[in-house]
Design a protein around this motif. Sequence first.
Motif, PDB file in Angstrom:
ATOM      1  N   GLY A   1       0.904  -1.603   0.487  1.00  0.00           N
ATOM      2  CA  GLY A   1       0.346   0.325   0.305  1.00  0.00           C
ATOM      3  C   GLY A   1       1.015   1.294   0.271  1.00  0.00           C
ATOM      4  N   VAL A   2       1.274   1.293   0.622  1.00  0.00           N
ATOM      5  CA  VAL A   2       2.800   2.516   0.993  1.00  0.00           C
ATOM      6  C   VAL A   2       3.809   2.119  -0.266  1.00  0.00           C
ATOM      7  N   SER A   3       3.686   1.020  -1.029  1.00  0.00           N
ATOM      8  CA  SER A   3       4.188   1.767  -2.388  1.00  0.00           C
ATOM      9  C   SER A   3       3.484   2.137  -3.188  1.00  0.00           C
ATOM     10  N   ARG A   4       2.245   1.736  -4.061  1.00  0.00           N
ATOM     11  CA  ARG A   4       0.815   2.460  -4.470  1.00  0.00           C
ATOM     12  C   ARG A   4       1.195   4.019  -4.143  1.00  0.00           C
TER      13      ARG A   4
ATOM     14  N   HIS B   1       2.521   7.091  -6.289  1.00  0.00           N
ATOM     15  CA  HIS B   1       1.549   8.460  -7.115  1.00  0.00           C
ATOM     16  C   HIS B   1       0.650   7.618  -7.821  1.00  0.00           C
ATOM     17  N   ALA B   2       0.531   6.233  -7.084  1.00  0.00           N
ATOM     18  CA  ALA B   2      -0.713   5.781  -8.428  1.00  0.00           C
ATOM     19  C   ALA B   2      -1.592   5.610  -7.205  1.00  0.00           C
ATOM     20  N   HIS B   3      -2.611   5.787  -6.467  1.00  0.00           N
ATOM     21  CA  HIS B   3      -3.512   6.361  -5.680  1.00  0.00           C
ATOM     22  C   HIS B   3      -3.074   7.063  -4.930  1.00  0.00           C
TER      23      HIS B   3
ATOM     24  N   SER C   1      -4.117   7.250 -12.315  1.00  0.00           N
ATOM     25  CA  SER C   1      -4.991   6.506 -11.672  1.00  0.00           C
ATOM     26  C   SER C   1      -4.114   4.843 -11.155  1.00  0.00           C
ATOM     27  N   GLY C   2      -3.150   4.404 -12.647  1.00  0.00           N
ATOM     28  CA  GLY C   2      -2.208   3.810 -12.147  1.00  0.00           C
ATOM     29  C   GLY C   2      -3.233   2.464 -12.120  1.00  0.00           C
TER      30      GLY C   2
END
Length: 221
Positions: free
Chosen positions: A114-117, A121-123, A218-219
């Motif tokens: 989750g942190v990686s997303r 800047h994907a979410h 959005s990624g």
Amino acid sequence: MSHWHLVSLFGESAYLLPCAVFLALWLYWRGAPGSARHWALAFATAALLVLASKLAFMGWGIGSAALNFTGFSGHAMMAASVLPVLLYLAVPAARRRLGWLAAAAGVALALLVGVSRLALHAHSVSEVAGGLGVGLCVSLPFILRRTTPHGPLAMVLASVVLATALVMPMTGTVGASHGLIQQLAMLLSGRDRPFQRGEWAMHGRAPAYATMHAAVRSGPG
């Protein structure tokens, strides 16, 4: 590939969806149809919820400008639903305390996904938090079942296959789900392009902070 991209792969549906199917088939093979049905129903419900939230925004602009929400993070949901279960079942049933620690490690890895997303800047925070919440609603009740058989060898082998796939990414498959969802959203809504972050069907224009994030993609997942 940055370290955040590598961490993000632990939530990639191209890898974890086969793991989810494997878990259901393995449970049936081990003579636990009840556990298999529980897992299949819970996981399928979570996956459909994530899909519905993405289609609603991409096709009709239904989301939340206040929360900067355009759909649950699929990476976060996948990681939170599959990884804790995979690691928990890899520990013999007799080592219950170790099993809980393994499950906790799976939850921690899902949180890192989750942190990686966010780092990529994907979410937005709301999308990641929602995806993690949906995924944990799948994994934690399943782990609490006392009748679920453990399969250390099978789970370890599945984990090895997953780890091997992660270091040899399937270029044509990774991220493909996002494009497919976009195409489906356009097909269902009749639009010639999907809604993008910062565009909201219920608002004439995005609030100031959402406009600042409009460049954030959005990624995939």
